[in-house]
Design an enzyme around this catalytic site. Structure first.
Site, PDB file in Angstrom:
ATOM      1  N   HIS A 225     -72.593-128.693  57.202  1.00  0.00           N
ATOM      2  CA  HIS A 225     -72.993-127.774  58.275  1.00  0.00           C
ATOM      3  C   HIS A 225     -73.733-128.535  59.379  1.00  0.00           C
ATOM      4  CE1 HIS A 225     -74.503-123.994  60.086  1.00  0.00           C
ATOM      5  NE2 HIS A 225     -75.607-124.692  60.284  1.00  0.00           N
ATOM      6  N   GLU A 226     -74.687-129.377  58.986  1.00  0.00           N
ATOM      7  CA  GLU A 226     -75.444-130.140  59.989  1.00  0.00           C
ATOM      8  C   GLU A 226     -74.534-131.146  60.695  1.00  0.00           C
ATOM      9  OE1 GLU A 226     -78.269-129.044  60.772  1.00  0.00           O
ATOM     10  OE2 GLU A 226     -78.405-127.709  59.048  1.00  0.00           O
TER      11      GLU A 226
ATOM     12  N   GLU B 219     -74.142-121.700  65.354  1.00  0.00           N
ATOM     13  CA  GLU B 219     -74.215-121.675  63.889  1.00  0.00           C
ATOM     14  C   GLU B 219     -72.866-121.284  63.283  1.00  0.00           C
ATOM     15  OE1 GLU B 219     -76.616-122.867  62.159  1.00  0.00           O
ATOM     16  OE2 GLU B 219     -77.904-123.185  63.903  1.00  0.00           O
TER      17      GLU B 219
ATOM     18  N   ASP C 200     -70.665-123.525  60.734  1.00  0.00           N
ATOM     19  CA  ASP C 200     -70.184-123.006  59.446  1.00  0.00           C
ATOM     20  C   ASP C 200     -68.686-123.256  59.274  1.00  0.00           C
ATOM     21  OD1 ASP C 200     -72.587-122.107  58.443  1.00  0.00           O
ATOM     22  OD2 ASP C 200     -72.329-120.035  59.102  1.00  0.00           O
TER      23      ASP C 200
END
Length: 408
Positions: free
Chosen positions: A274-275, A349, A353
């Site tokens: 995710h990061e 975000e 994802d």
């Protein structure tokens, strides 16, 4: 200047804040029914416990905002700011910038004192619910350090602001925009190297298992992740988290030690993926660029509010009472534009994802991570739509799960 004018612009800004506050409070107290799909992943007891926890936190948040807003509205338009500026002028013996500093220091302290009870209550709540392990001594140490930093940087900013206001009463906001833009970009270097280490210890991750995860995700993402650190979050909290910071050579991923110690490998890998999505898409740089647009618009509007609220005379230095106008404007405009700021954040975000699924070649660990995080952190997995729209920087758990499930 005899008084601060309350006009249609202020009425609109306060009206929007009032409507949002009412709706936020209403949906905090009456969240409504939970969608049936939620029970596929979470039990009624888990949902009820999380709702109770978030009800308390939301009441603290909205009460803190309303206390500061009501004080500043009364202080600014009730002549308190003007009377106090005359008092500080007498104390400073007519020395203008000393007068400005004394006025700022008093107003800053009052606002800190208004916020302090809410900060303390929030700390006690986190301790009671098992999310904070900080002693009061540790909490006060953090509070005084952050307050001192805020006071120093705010003092410098206020003095520069008054120099700009007095030198360029019409175009001061343009000079302020360029200065603050430089500060925004400079903090990308300053924060991780000087500010963050004052509160936490950051160490390069040497665990070969984690390093191998990073290398695999780097290859899948087509990027070079060369900076990943562990933060000693466990000295303050039991909650797990991670974040991506910087751009270019300053880019890095930070993982909480609570994540590394308490979560299974596949979920840690999902967090890194995710990061990496944020890294791949340069989300910090994009946020800064969007932030500069918001800053330009905000300063332009602030200039309009100042000139429509007070009388500025040529060759006469502006009264320190304008500070209460500025503080009130910043508080209200930040609150009123929460939906815009959070919408932008949620889109980033969502993108991270979806990219995490792509980098992992699997949906299961991403979904499993969201469920585990929600249960351990007591997340409100399906908040009232208004609450999510207004205040969520990340999509709610159920929306994240639904997004991933639909991913190809």
């Amino acid at each position: 200047m005899e008084f601060v004018k309350f006009n249609k612009l202020w009425f609109l800004l306060i009206l929007i804040a009032g409507i949002f506050s009412f709706l936020y409070l209403y949906y905090t107290l009456f969240p409504g029914n939970i969608p049936h799909d939620v029970y596929k992943y979470f039990s009624p007891a888990e949902i009820a416990k999380a709702q109770k926890y978030h009800k308390i936190n939301r009441l603290i948040y909205i009460s803190s905002f309303m206390a500061k807003a009501l004080f500043l509205i009364w202080f600014t338009f009730g002549r308190g700011s003007l009377l106090f500026s005359r008092y500080t002028e007498k104390v400073s013996c007519g020395k203008y910038y000393l007068n400005v500093f004394l006025y700022f220091m008093a107003l800053w302290l009052i606002l800190r004192l208004i916020s302090l009870p809410f900060s303390l209550i929030n700390h006690f709540v986190q301790v009671e619910w098992g999310f904070s392990v900080q002693t009061m001594a540790s909490w006060w140490s953090d509070y005084f350090k952050s307050s001192l930093l805020d006071f120093i940087f705010s003092s410098i900013g206020v003095l520069l602001l008054f120099i700009f206001l007095n030198k360029w009463p019409i175009t001061w906001w343009i000079a302020a925009f360029f200065f603050l833009t430089v500060v925004m970009f400079a903090q990308i270097y300053i924060y991780p190297n000087f500010i963050a280490p004052m509160f936490n210890k950051f160490t390069p991750i040497k665990d070969l298992k984690i390093i191998n995860m990073v290398q695999e995700i780097s290859r899948n993402a087509g990027i070079k992740i060369d900076k990943i650190q562990e933060m000693d979050a466990s000295k303050r909290t039991t909650l797990a988290n991670a974040y991506f910071y910087g751009f270019g050579s300053t880019s890095k991923i930070v993982l909480y030690d609570t994540l590394l110690k308490n979560y299974p490998d596949d979920e840690i890998k999902a967090v890194i993926a995710h990061e990496a999505g944020h890294w791949k898409e340069n989300h910090v740089l994009k946020s800064l660029l969007i932030g500069t647009i918001g800053l330009f618009i905000g300063l332009y509007l602030l200039n309009i509010f100042i000139h429509s609220s007070i009388t500025i005379h040529p060759n006469i230095k502006i009264t320190p009472a304008v500070l209460s106008v500025i503080y009130l404007f910043i508080l209200l405009i930040n609150f009123d534009t929460n939906p815009i700021q959070n919408y932008i954040s949620r889109q980033m975000e969502k993108q991270a994802d979806l990219l995490s699924v792509e980098f992992l070649h699997s949906k299961e660990p991403v979904i499993k991570l969201q469920i585990d995080l929600a249960k351990r952190s007591l997340l409100d997995v399906s908040p009232p739509p208004f609450i999510e729209w207004f205040s969520y920087s990340h999509p709610s758990t159920m929306h994240r799960i639904e997004l991933v499930e639909k991913a190809k």
